[in-house]
Design a protein around this motif. Structure first.
Motif, PDB file in Angstrom:
ATOM      1  N   LYS A   1       0.832  -1.211   0.000  1.00  0.00           N
ATOM      2  CA  LYS A   1       0.000   0.000   0.000  1.00  0.00           C
ATOM      3  C   LYS A   1       0.864   1.257   0.000  1.00  0.00           C
ATOM      4  CE  LYS A   1      -4.079  -2.007   2.190  1.00  0.00           C
ATOM      5  NZ  LYS A   1      -4.915  -2.028   3.410  1.00  0.00           N
ATOM      6  N   GLU A   2       1.934   1.253   0.792  1.00  0.00           N
ATOM      7  CA  GLU A   2       2.837   2.411   0.844  1.00  0.00           C
ATOM      8  C   GLU A   2       3.503   2.680  -0.499  1.00  0.00           C
ATOM      9  OE1 GLU A   2       5.471   1.346   4.037  1.00  0.00           O
ATOM     10  OE2 GLU A   2       4.063   2.035   5.579  1.00  0.00           O
ATOM     11  N   ASN A   3       3.625   1.635  -1.320  1.00  0.00           N
ATOM     12  CA  ASN A   3       4.236   1.769  -2.643  1.00  0.00           C
ATOM     13  C   ASN A   3       3.194   1.852  -3.758  1.00  0.00           C
ATOM     14  OD1 ASN A   3       7.271   1.661  -2.343  1.00  0.00           O
ATOM     15  ND2 ASN A   3       6.626  -0.029  -1.036  1.00  0.00           N
ATOM     16  N   ASP A   4       1.946   2.112  -3.384  1.00  0.00           N
ATOM     17  CA  ASP A   4       0.844   2.266  -4.343  1.00  0.00           C
ATOM     18  C   ASP A   4       0.667   1.068  -5.273  1.00  0.00           C
ATOM     19  OD1 ASP A   4       0.084   4.826  -3.402  1.00  0.00           O
ATOM     20  OD2 ASP A   4       1.737   5.719  -4.544  1.00  0.00           O
ATOM     21  N   VAL A   5       0.903  -0.128  -4.740  1.00  0.00           N
ATOM     22  CA  VAL A   5       0.679  -1.349  -5.507  1.00  0.00           C
ATOM     23  C   VAL A   5      -0.799  -1.705  -5.391  1.00  0.00           C
ATOM     24  CG1 VAL A   5       1.209  -3.815  -5.656  1.00  0.00           C
ATOM     25  CG2 VAL A   5       3.027  -2.170  -5.148  1.00  0.00           C
ATOM     26  N   LYS A   6      -1.386  -2.098  -6.502  1.00  0.00           N
ATOM     27  CA  LYS A   6      -2.811  -2.429  -6.515  1.00  0.00           C
ATOM     28  C   LYS A   6      -3.061  -3.727  -5.748  1.00  0.00           C
ATOM     29  CE  LYS A   6      -6.800  -3.245  -9.417  1.00  0.00           C
ATOM     30  NZ  LYS A   6      -7.342  -3.284 -10.776  1.00  0.00           N
ATOM     31  N   ILE A   7      -3.798  -3.610  -4.643  1.00  0.00           N
ATOM     32  CA  ILE A   7      -4.231  -4.766  -3.861  1.00  0.00           C
ATOM     33  C   ILE A   7      -5.546  -5.237  -4.463  1.00  0.00           C
ATOM     34  CG2 ILE A   7      -4.878  -5.631  -1.577  1.00  0.00           C
ATOM     35  CD1 ILE A   7      -2.005  -4.622  -1.626  1.00  0.00           C
ATOM     36  N   LEU A   8      -5.652  -6.528  -4.709  1.00  0.00           N
ATOM     37  CA  LEU A   8      -6.869  -7.103  -5.285  1.00  0.00           C
ATOM     38  C   LEU A   8      -7.809  -7.593  -4.183  1.00  0.00           C
ATOM     39  CD1 LEU A   8      -5.125  -9.195  -8.090  1.00  0.00           C
ATOM     40  CD2 LEU A   8      -6.182  -6.934  -8.319  1.00  0.00           C
ATOM     41  N   TYR A   9      -9.087  -7.621  -4.501  1.00  0.00           N
ATOM     42  CA  TYR A   9     -10.115  -8.166  -3.621  1.00  0.00           C
ATOM     43  C   TYR A   9     -10.115  -7.482  -2.246  1.00  0.00           C
ATOM     44  CZ  TYR A   9      -8.802 -11.706  -7.078  1.00  0.00           C
ATOM     45  OH  TYR A   9      -8.422 -12.344  -8.232  1.00  0.00           O
ATOM     46  N   THR A  10      -9.960  -6.169  -2.228  1.00  0.00           N
ATOM     47  CA  THR A  10      -9.868  -5.432  -0.964  1.00  0.00           C
ATOM     48  C   THR A  10     -11.109  -5.606  -0.099  1.00  0.00           C
ATOM     49  OG1 THR A  10     -10.651  -3.422  -2.066  1.00  0.00           O
ATOM     50  CG2 THR A  10      -8.253  -3.697  -1.833  1.00  0.00           C
ATOM     51  N   ASP A  11     -12.261  -5.857  -0.709  1.00  0.00           N
ATOM     52  CA  ASP A  11     -13.489  -6.031   0.062  1.00  0.00           C
ATOM     53  C   ASP A  11     -13.480  -7.318   0.886  1.00  0.00           C
ATOM     54  OD1 ASP A  11     -13.559  -7.410  -2.432  1.00  0.00           O
ATOM     55  OD2 ASP A  11     -15.741  -7.585  -2.299  1.00  0.00           O
ATOM     56  N   LYS A  12     -12.601  -8.271   0.525  1.00  0.00           N
ATOM     57  CA  LYS A  12     -12.540  -9.549   1.243  1.00  0.00           C
ATOM     58  C   LYS A  12     -11.199  -9.766   1.949  1.00  0.00           C
ATOM     59  CE  LYS A  12     -15.614 -11.682  -2.108  1.00  0.00           C
ATOM     60  NZ  LYS A  12     -15.692 -12.644  -3.198  1.00  0.00           N
ATOM     61  N   HIS A  13     -10.283  -8.835   1.784  1.00  0.00           N
ATOM     62  CA  HIS A  13      -8.934  -8.978   2.351  1.00  0.00           C
ATOM     63  C   HIS A  13      -8.980  -9.075   3.868  1.00  0.00           C
ATOM     64  CE1 HIS A  13      -4.627  -8.374   2.823  1.00  0.00           C
ATOM     65  NE2 HIS A  13      -4.919  -7.505   3.772  1.00  0.00           N
ATOM     66  N   PRO A  14      -8.232  -9.938   4.509  1.00  0.00           N
ATOM     67  CA  PRO A  14      -7.215 -10.860   3.994  1.00  0.00           C
ATOM     68  C   PRO A  14      -7.740 -12.282   3.747  1.00  0.00           C
ATOM     69  CG  PRO A  14      -7.004 -10.772   6.353  1.00  0.00           C
ATOM     70  CD  PRO A  14      -8.167  -9.868   5.974  1.00  0.00           C
ATOM     71  N   PHE A  15      -9.062 -12.415   3.644  1.00  0.00           N
ATOM     72  CA  PHE A  15      -9.650 -13.740   3.457  1.00  0.00           C
ATOM     73  C   PHE A  15     -10.272 -13.906   2.074  1.00  0.00           C
ATOM     74  CE2 PHE A  15      -9.683 -13.115   8.094  1.00  0.00           C
ATOM     75  CZ  PHE A  15      -8.961 -14.233   8.468  1.00  0.00           C
ATOM     76  N   ALA A  16      -9.695 -13.286   1.055  1.00  0.00           N
ATOM     77  CA  ALA A  16     -10.245 -13.365  -0.297  1.00  0.00           C
ATOM     78  C   ALA A  16     -10.235 -14.792  -0.838  1.00  0.00           C
ATOM     79  CB  ALA A  16      -9.472 -12.439  -1.241  1.00  0.00           C
ATOM     80  N   GLY A  17      -9.352 -15.627  -0.317  1.00  0.00           N
ATOM     81  CA  GLY A  17      -9.300 -17.022  -0.746  1.00  0.00           C
ATOM     82  C   GLY A  17     -10.144 -17.953   0.114  1.00  0.00           C
TER      83      GLY A  17
END
Length: 131
Positions: free
Chosen positions: A93-109
Motif C-alpha cells: 500500500k505504501e508503494n501504491d501497488v494495486k491490492i486485489l479483492y480489498t473487500d474480502k482482504h485478507p480472506f479473499a481465498g
C-alpha cells in the motif's frame, strides 16, 4: 534434489528496471537472494529454485499480459506468518501497488486462507499466503 521441485520460472517483462524494483524487495522479504544479473535480465534464488525476469523483445512489448488468457494465472508464495502478510500488505500500500479483492482482504481465498493478492507492474497477479 527432490524430484518435481520447480527448478526455475522465467517471466518476460515490459520494463525490466520497473520489474526489478518491484520484485526485488518482495522476493528478498520472502527470503530470496539476488542470483544472476545481465543487461536484459535478473534473477533471485531460494534454495534450489530461482525466478528470472527478462526484458521482452521490442516487437512484443505492446502486447499486454492478461491472467485470464491462456497461460499463467498467478504466482503464489508462502509467507512465514499472518504478521508477514500484514507487513507486506502495508508495504504494498505504501508503494501504491494495486491490492486485489480489498473487500474480502485478507480472506479473499476463503476463511481458512489468510493472504494478500496484488498485481506486479505488468498486472501479473501475485499472492502471498500465511501458514
Amino acid at each position: 534434489m527432490q524430484q518435481g521441485v520447480i527448478h526455475h520460472i522465467e517471466i518476460n517483462v515490459s520494463n525490466l528496471k520497473r520489474s526489478v524494483t518491484f520484485w526485488g524487495w518482495l522476493l528478498e522479504e520472502l527470503g530470496y537472494e539476488p542470483f544472476q544479473r545481465w543487461e536484459m535480465g535478473q534473477s533471485w534464488k531460494i534454495a534450489e529454485t530461482y525466478i528470472v525476469f527478462v526484458q521482452t523483445d521490442e516487437p512484443f512489448m505492446d502486447v499486454p499480459y492478461h491472467r485470464r488468457r491462456v497461460g499463467l494465472n498467478h504466482l503464489a508464495f508462502h509467507a512465514s506468518s499472518r504478521q508477514q502478510v500484514d507487513k507486506l500488505t502495508k508495504m504494498l500500500k505504501e508503494n501504491d501497488v494495486k491490492i486485489l479483492y480489498t473487500d474480502k482482504h485478507p480472506f479473499a481465498g476463503g476463511q481458512e486462507h489468510y493472504a494478500v493478492f496484488f498485481e506486479d507492474p505488468d498486472r501479473i497477479k501475485v499472492e502471498v499466503v500465511a501458514p
